[in-house]
Design an enzyme around this catalytic site. Structure first.
Site, mmCIF file in Angstrom:
data_model
loop_
_atom_site.group_PDB
_atom_site.id
_atom_site.type_symbol
_atom_site.label_atom_id
_atom_site.label_comp_id
_atom_site.label_asym_id
_atom_site.label_seq_id
_atom_site.Cartn_x
_atom_site.Cartn_y
_atom_site.Cartn_z
ATOM 1 N N HIS A 1 -8.851 3.620 -1.684
ATOM 2 C CA HIS A 1 -7.433 3.270 -1.538
ATOM 3 C C HIS A 1 -6.965 2.432 -2.734
ATOM 4 C CE1 HIS A 1 -3.683 2.059 0.117
ATOM 5 N NE2 HIS A 1 -4.071 1.001 0.801
ATOM 6 N N CYS B 1 0.821 -1.223 0.000
ATOM 7 C CA CYS B 1 0.000 0.000 0.000
ATOM 8 C C CYS B 1 0.853 1.270 0.000
ATOM 9 C CB CYS B 1 -0.915 0.017 1.217
ATOM 10 S SG CYS B 1 -1.754 -1.538 1.479
#
Ligand SMILES: CC(C)(COP(=O)(O)OP(=O)(O)OC[C@H]1O[C@@H](n2cnc3c(N)ncnc32)[C@H](O)[C@@H]1OP(=O)(O)O)[C@@H](O)C(=O)NCCC(=O)NCCS
Length: 382
Positions: free
Chosen positions: A331, A82
């Site tokens: 995200h 991420c």
């Protein structure tokens, strides 16, 4: 040598059935070039931040650089789950510092919504240790649920305090036209949303998304030439932590975040109290509370109190995620780090519109990769 952000661009995050990965990348890339009035000829290299496993297309930098008109300049891919976008940014910083390139395009890009939620969660789960953890069914919401339970047990943090993070970030998301969700949510709606991994409910989780953001990074000389408002990367911190949570001393803190924060504060010669605005990795609401503590915005265990007192709202001690955060923007894994940098630059240029923090001169970004295996903390100044 100072390194600056000279140009920025940000695509719309969400379900982008209208665009391939290379088309997603082109949107913010062209916006960033326009932002600082340059063309492909002025850029020496492209670094793509992305997590390859979600894409049908392998070797993304090749297809992106052709599509965006950057052949025959070099291109690279960075992967740190991420935090892949922040890894790309740090790589550009290093290349420029080493004198190898003067101007680098950093593009965080991710296309993931062609996959179903179970497919995404299974792929993400493998960012946890495959041998001892994900083979037994651990997922990201599951890991962060463990962190949340431990935080509740050690410090008395409540589900309502976590929900306050979602209320704040969805509130600010209404002021960000690039966010996937632009609607406020109430405490009642959050508390009654479906349980994903107890105690985390749907509104405690960020949503998956497609998206891309771009930064044009340059050495001091070039940054001053091509931009009227270069924003300087004054502190960069990066760290790792044991891959398996079984090997961590504590799961109510993310050690890589503590370490990366220390490095960035030292290099930028400032303290948490000097930060005017921050973007932190709120992949789950508990993650934002842990970030306040790991970065020293408040004492360990007081993250819940910090949000309850609205200290992370504009007008509080340190406004956090006033672009809506991951919670509201969505995200798109590889794009998130570059999206955070985009917001820091917008704030420091005074261009953040309705979500502007008045007089912001120092901004911080905190981008966690995986379940804390990687963390990048950057400090920007005007
Ligand atoms: C929470 C989660 C499991 C929900 O997925 P889902 O049950 O498949 O939900 P869907 O995609 O079918 O969406 C159902 C509805 O909820 C909304 N929604 C989905 N996820 C949401 C979220 N996290 N927050 C708010 N709303 C959300 C969708 O927009 C959709 O609304 P609509 O019907 O009005 O279009 C998913 O968002 C998720 O996996 N989040 C965590 C991602 C993650 O772990 N990332 C890495 C962190 S480091």
């Amino acid at each position: 040598m100072k390194i600056g952000v000279a140009g920025i661009g940000h695509g719309v995050f969400g379900k982008r059935n209208d665009a391939t990965a290379q088309e997603l990348a082109f949107e913010p890339f062209s916006e960033a070039m326009e932002d600082c009035g340059i063309t492909q000829q002025d850029i020496d290299a492209t670094i793509i931040g992305s997590s390859p496993e979600y894409h049908k297309q392998r070797s993304l930098p090749g297809v992106v650089t052709e599509y965006i008109g950057m052949n025959p300049k070099p291109a690279f891919l960075t992967e740190a789950a991420c935090a892949s976008g922040s890894a790309a940014l740090l790589s550009a910083y290093g290349f420029i510092r080493a004198g190898m390139f003067d101007v680098v395009a950093v593009i965080g890009v991710q296309k993931m919504m062609e996959l179903s939620t179970p497919e995404i969660l299974a792929l993400m789960g493998r960012v946890g240790d495959v041998q001892w953890e994900s083979n037994f069914g651990t997922t990201f919401p599951g890991y962060y649920a463990l962190y949340a339970r431990r935080h509740m047990h050690e410090f008395g943090t409540t589900e309502e305090q976590m929900a306050q993070v979602a209320i704040k970030n969805h509130f600010y998301g209404t002021k960000n036209p690039k966010a996937r969700f632009q609607k406020e949510v109430s405490m009642e709606k959050i508390m009654s949303s479906k349980i994903v991994a107890s105690p985390l409910k749907m509104f405690d989780c960020c949503a998956n998304a497609d998206g891309a953001a771009c930064l044009i990074i340059a050495n001091e000389d070039k940054a001053r030439k091509i931009s009227d408002t270069p924003i300087w990367l004054e502190g960069v911190g990066s760290a790792t932590a044991p891959f398996s949570v079984l090997n961590r001393a504590s799961i109510s803190t993310i050690p890589s975040a503590v370490e990366a924060g220390k490095q960035a504060f030292k290099m930028a010669d400032c303290e948490p109290k000097n930060i005017h605005v921050a973007d932190v990795h709120d992949c789950f609401t508990i993650a934002e509370l842990m970030a306040y503590e790991d970065l020293g915005f408040c004492k360990r265990g007081e993250g819940g109190k910090f949000i309850e007192e609205k200290q992370s709202y504009i007008g509080g001690k340190i406004p956090v995620n006033v672009d809506g955060g991951l919670k509201s923007k969505g995200h798109p894994v590889g794009a998130t780090g570059t999206s955070m940098a985009y917001e820091a630059v917008k704030q420091l240029r005074g261009e953040a519109g309705e979500r502007q923090v008045d007089g912001a001169e120092i901004a911080l970004t905190h981008n966690v990769g995986g379940i804390g295996q990687y963390c990048f903390v950057n400090i920007y100044k005007r």
